[in-house]
Design a protein around this motif. Structure first.
Motif, short mmCIF file in Angstrom:
data_model
loop_
_atom_site.label_atom_id
_atom_site.label_comp_id
_atom_site.label_asym_id
_atom_site.label_seq_id
_atom_site.Cartn_x
_atom_site.Cartn_y
_atom_site.Cartn_z
N UNK A 174 39.88 51.41 40.66
CA UNK A 174 38.55 50.79 40.78
C UNK A 174 38.01 50.96 42.20
N UNK A 175 38.86 50.69 43.20
CA UNK A 175 38.42 50.82 44.58
C UNK A 175 38.09 52.27 44.93
N UNK A 176 38.90 53.21 44.44
CA UNK A 176 38.62 54.62 44.73
C UNK A 176 37.33 55.08 44.06
N UNK A 211 35.17 49.89 53.04
CA UNK A 211 35.75 48.65 52.52
C UNK A 211 36.53 48.90 51.25
N UNK A 212 35.97 49.76 50.38
CA UNK A 212 36.69 50.07 49.13
C UNK A 212 37.99 50.80 49.41
N UNK A 213 37.96 51.75 50.34
CA UNK A 213 39.20 52.48 50.68
C UNK A 213 40.22 51.55 51.32
N UNK A 214 39.72 50.64 52.15
CA UNK A 214 40.65 49.67 52.75
C UNK A 214 41.29 48.80 51.67
N UNK A 215 40.49 48.36 50.71
CA UNK A 215 41.04 47.56 49.60
C UNK A 215 42.06 48.38 48.81
N UNK A 259 40.67 42.93 40.27
CA UNK A 259 40.66 42.79 38.81
C UNK A 259 39.87 41.55 38.42
N UNK A 260 40.02 40.46 39.21
CA UNK A 260 39.28 39.23 38.92
C UNK A 260 37.78 39.48 39.04
#
Length: 464
Positions: free
Chosen positions: A263-265, A279-283, A332-333
């Motif tokens: 999802x983040x990728x 931010x997404x890559x960090x997550x 996921x939440x």
């Protein structure tokens, strides 16, 4: 060179019997020879005394012939040659001499006629050589009449008896040992039948069977072996089951972190905002790190089940574990649109236990609740410390589980129809095993939200 147990036992028993029977046979033969010699010596003495009695009744003068040498008695009976033609004569080569006071031979057998008269001190038994043969002679002197009687027997006659004894003793061993080997082989084969039955039972055993091996009339010596074998087979079955469970747990536990990473990728690829992409890559990086930690926890949990990591039992902060689980499940939440709340009685709730097992318990309870809650629903995680125990509650407002189905949800691979996503039905099974490690109890209750489910886990603060 390999040999069977049956052959080794057979030859060992035969060798032991030979080692015992041969010395006993030799001792018995020597004893028999001594007794035969004593018996033959006694017969010589008895013959001399018989002649003495006859001479006393007949008188020594009646034995003197006109000729100087005295009376000669043939030493071989007339039928002896006929008996020898058949190979054996039962009459030994014996002879005797009778001397008067003057030392003249008055009566003698032809085979001992030329034997010199006895000298003073020749009484009793002695060995002499006469006519190329060795003789065993007995001399009896009559102190009253002055008569000297001498009886003798050739040693080759005694050797015939000795040879017969050798033949009797040796033949019994030559014939008895092979027969004994056959009987020992039969007895060993019959005695090893329980091992053959055990081999057949193992060969016909079904793969994965937990039924113990039972043999009819098991010998006492085989009972400990059979008990140890059944125990080992049971442990092997448990180990195989743990391996299968571990493989299923790995597939179940790694699914959510991988989904969060994807999802983040995908978010990073879809956005054009560098800040949002970073931010997404960090997550995603955090989730991958959590994934590595998850793998370590799964391995630790597997070691706990096999009893190899009992040293990891220590003080654990349930609040800290819960925070880590919530952070891990945050992507996921957010994607599921579920509201998650966390309630605790204090900033730290310490219990004695296994961190990996407790983390798997909390993670699976929260994830299982989210899977049954529709978008816009709510899930509440509550940790409350009491005097003697700690109570964990995971409450949702989903469709819930009917009371008649609640006993089945802990079964592996069981899934409720209301579950969302691609679950494998292992979450509550993992929860149950983690609870068992901590002597904890699990209850499935009605949710206080009006509908849904409350899963309550009670962990005692003092555990055995």
């Amino acid at each position: 060179m390999l040999s069977s147990l049956r052959a080794r036992l057979r030859w060992l028993i035969v060798l032991v019997l030979v080692a015992v029977l041969l010395p006993l046979g030799l001792l018995s033969f020597q004893r028999t020879i001594r007794e035969v010699d004593e018996l033959l010596d006694g017969r010589l003495a008895q013959s001399a005394r018989t002649l003495q009695v006859l001479i006393e009744h007949a008188g020594i003068d009646s034995l003197r012939g006109d000729a100087g040498p005295g009376i000669r008695v043939p030493s071989e009976p007339a039928h002896a040659s006929a008996m020898k033609r058949h190979g054996y004569t039962h009459e030994p080569e014996v002879g005797f001499q009778v001397f008067d006071k003057a030392g003249r031979v008055v009566l003698a057998t032809t085979n001992l006629a030329v034997l010199p008269p006895p000298q003073p001190g020749d009484a009793d038994f002695r060995d002499v050589r006469q006519g190329g043969y060795n003789w065993r002679v007995f001399t009896l002197a009559d102190q009253v009449d002055g008569v000297v009687i001498r009886t003798g027997e050739r040693y080759d006659s005694r050797q015939e008896i000795t040879q017969a004894l050798w033949f009797d003793h040796g033949l019994s061993l030559l014939l008895g040992l092979p027969l004994l080997a056959l009987l020992v082989g039969w007895a060993v084969k019959r005695g090893l039948r329980p091992l053959e039955a055990l081999t057949r039972a193992l060969a016909s055993r079904e793969l994965g069977s937990r039924a113990p091996i039972v043999l009819e009339r098991t010998p006492l010596e085989l009972q400990p072996v059979l008990g140890a074998l059944n125990d080992r087979l049971q442990r092997l079955a448990d180990a195989l089951e743990r391996e299968q469970r571990f493989s299923a747990d790995v597939a179940h536990e790694l699914r959510t972190p991988l989904a969060s990473t994807m999802i983040n990728l995908e978010s990073a690829q879809a956005t054009t905002d560098p800040t949002e992409a970073a931010a997404s890559l960090t997550s995603a990086q955090h989730v991958v790190a959590a994934l590595a930690r998850r793998i370590e926890q799964l391995l630790a949990l597997a070691r706990l089940e096999s009893g190899a990591a009992s040293g990891q039992y220590a003080a654990v902060d349930l609040v800290a574990i819960a925070v880590d689980v919530i952070e891990e499940l945050a992507p996921v939440i957010a994607e599921g649109g579920v509201e998650l709340s966390f309630v605790r009685s204090s900033e730290q709730v310490i219990v004695q236990g296994y961190e990996a097992a407790l983390a798997a318990l909390l993670r699976n309870l929260v994830e299982n609740a989210m899977r049954h809650v529709p978008a816009g629903g709510q899930v509440q995680l509550s940790i409350e410390q009491g005097v003697q125990d700690v109570v964990l509650d995971v409450i949702d407002d989903g469709p819930g589980i009917p009371p008649e189905h609640r006993a089945q949800v802990f079964t592996r691979f069981h899934r409720e129809a209301s579950s969302r996503g691609e679950g494998y039905g292992l979450g509550l099974s993992i929860v149950q095993r983690a609870a068992e490690l901590h002597r904890a109890t699990i209850e499935l209750l009605d949710s206080p939200f009006g509908n849904g489910l409350r899963v309550r886990v009670v962990i005692p603060l003092r555990q055995a």
